[in-house]
Design an enzyme around this catalytic site. Sequence first.
Site, mmCIF file in Angstrom:
data_model
loop_
_atom_site.group_PDB
_atom_site.id
_atom_site.type_symbol
_atom_site.label_atom_id
_atom_site.label_comp_id
_atom_site.label_asym_id
_atom_site.label_seq_id
_atom_site.Cartn_x
_atom_site.Cartn_y
_atom_site.Cartn_z
ATOM 1 N N LYS A 117 0.943 -1.152 0.118
ATOM 2 C CA LYS A 117 -0.093 -0.101 0.040
ATOM 3 C C LYS A 117 0.899 1.264 -0.047
ATOM 4 O O LYS A 117 1.980 1.248 0.463
ATOM 5 C CB LYS A 117 -0.805 0.033 1.216
HETATM 6 N N1 GLU Z 1 -7.383 -0.082 -2.771
HETATM 7 C C1 GLU Z 1 -8.178 -1.066 -3.243
HETATM 8 C C2 GLU Z 1 -8.261 -1.886 -1.918
HETATM 9 O O1 GLU Z 1 -7.958 -1.425 -0.793
HETATM 10 C C3 GLU Z 1 -7.936 -1.697 -4.426
HETATM 11 C C4 GLU Z 1 -6.258 -2.472 -4.536
HETATM 12 C C5 GLU Z 1 -5.788 -2.697 -5.915
HETATM 13 O O2 GLU Z 1 -6.757 -2.871 -6.808
HETATM 14 O O3 GLU Z 1 -4.640 -3.118 -5.968
HETATM 15 O O4 GLU Z 1 -8.408 -3.170 -1.910
#
Ligand code: GLU
Length: 428
Positions: A117
């Site tokens: 992240k």
């Molecule tokens: N931000 C989204 C999540 O928390 C999607 C992450 C992604 O598609 O890599 O799952």
Amino acid sequence: MSTPHEIPSYLTPRDIGPWGVYLEQIDRVTPYLGSLARWVETLKRPKRILIVDVPIERDDGSIAHFEGYRVQHNTSRGPGKGGVRFHQDVTLSEVMALSAWMTVKNAAVNVPYGGAKGGIRVDPKTLSQGELQRMTRRYTSEINIIIGPNKDIPAPDVNTNEKVMAWMMDTYSMNMGSTVSGVVTGKPISLGGSLGRQEATGRGVYVVGCEAAAKRGLEIKGARVAIQGFGNVGGVAARLFAEAGAKVVAVQDHVTTVMRDSGIDIPALQKHVAEHGSVDGFKGAELVRDRNSFWEVDCDILIPAALEQQISEVNANKIRASIILEGANGPTTPAADDILNEKGVLVVPDVIANAGGVTVSYFEWVQDFSSFFWTEDEINQRLTRIMREAFSAVWQLAQEKEVSLRTAAFIVACTRVLQAREMRGLYP
Ligand code: GLU
């Protein structure tokens, strides 16, 4: 928190926050991991953390600096994967927890990724479009050394969207000397994005919501739904539930809360938000200034689809819903989990409920590699199948072990991650 946790030297006890919540969740699953528990410490330490300074020239000629992060929590099952968040409250502890929840989520729905992240501590509403673009591009260049289609693949999250992904893809590609579409997902369709990606998280919430409702004997038609967050997740989930005949009786966003006992007209609310940036001022519902009363609203299904730690021991007892669908990441604290379990509320945890987004991100990444694109129907069908299968596996395990859906999802996911860890072995 029941047990004190070891605090890494780069966090202070004060800012342990969401990371502390995650550690508590890992402690709760550990007794169910059998001999794999030997490896559990792996899950308590992010593999790699990068903190970057992101300087930009403001439109007025001044220089501003923002703090950016990219955390790769685990790569045992594949490359890092997870979104990038722009928010004024972003902290390292938060990005660490979000990266760890991606590891668990990706394993829970069995997509071949680890977890990662990123984030920048900034209120993007204070930036012009030019400033936003310069900040995004500089951040991408700074984390360039650790991302890549086989290394770590960012995607949208809170306050980032397909436009931001286009800038990230372009910046990475410029630095590499050729177009690398698979470096991010959630891109515009014209740049190798996938049909259905934008609404995938909300659609996934809706699909598991229907499964959970069926288990509880609740008809979606006529069900009362309350939603916190009206962005890409809450907004889409609201629309799909309303289309299926549910009554969305309350919506809360970052500004205020609107309620209507007979059900809010969701397309009208969406139009209002597109024009005014918030549900505030919407004429078709009652405006409720006291934010806390949202949690007490009479509803069957409650969908927290905003930020972490919204449901705690302070408000868990007031909740009247029989089903909670976690559209957000980490919206419920462990103390609140205990209260809700005690009350018999069915909590469908984030790592299953909101996994639709990363699932279609996986489809996008596969389509980019093969340069062969699928129809929206194919995508939604595959998404629905994966979400249902994940829900049903977790449901079954929860019955067998007599644990919550969260613990069951963590058992499934952590077992997969730690099995991979064990099979790969320690290097050297
Ligand atoms: N931000 C989204 C999540 O928390 C999607 C992450 C992604 O598609 O890599 O799952």
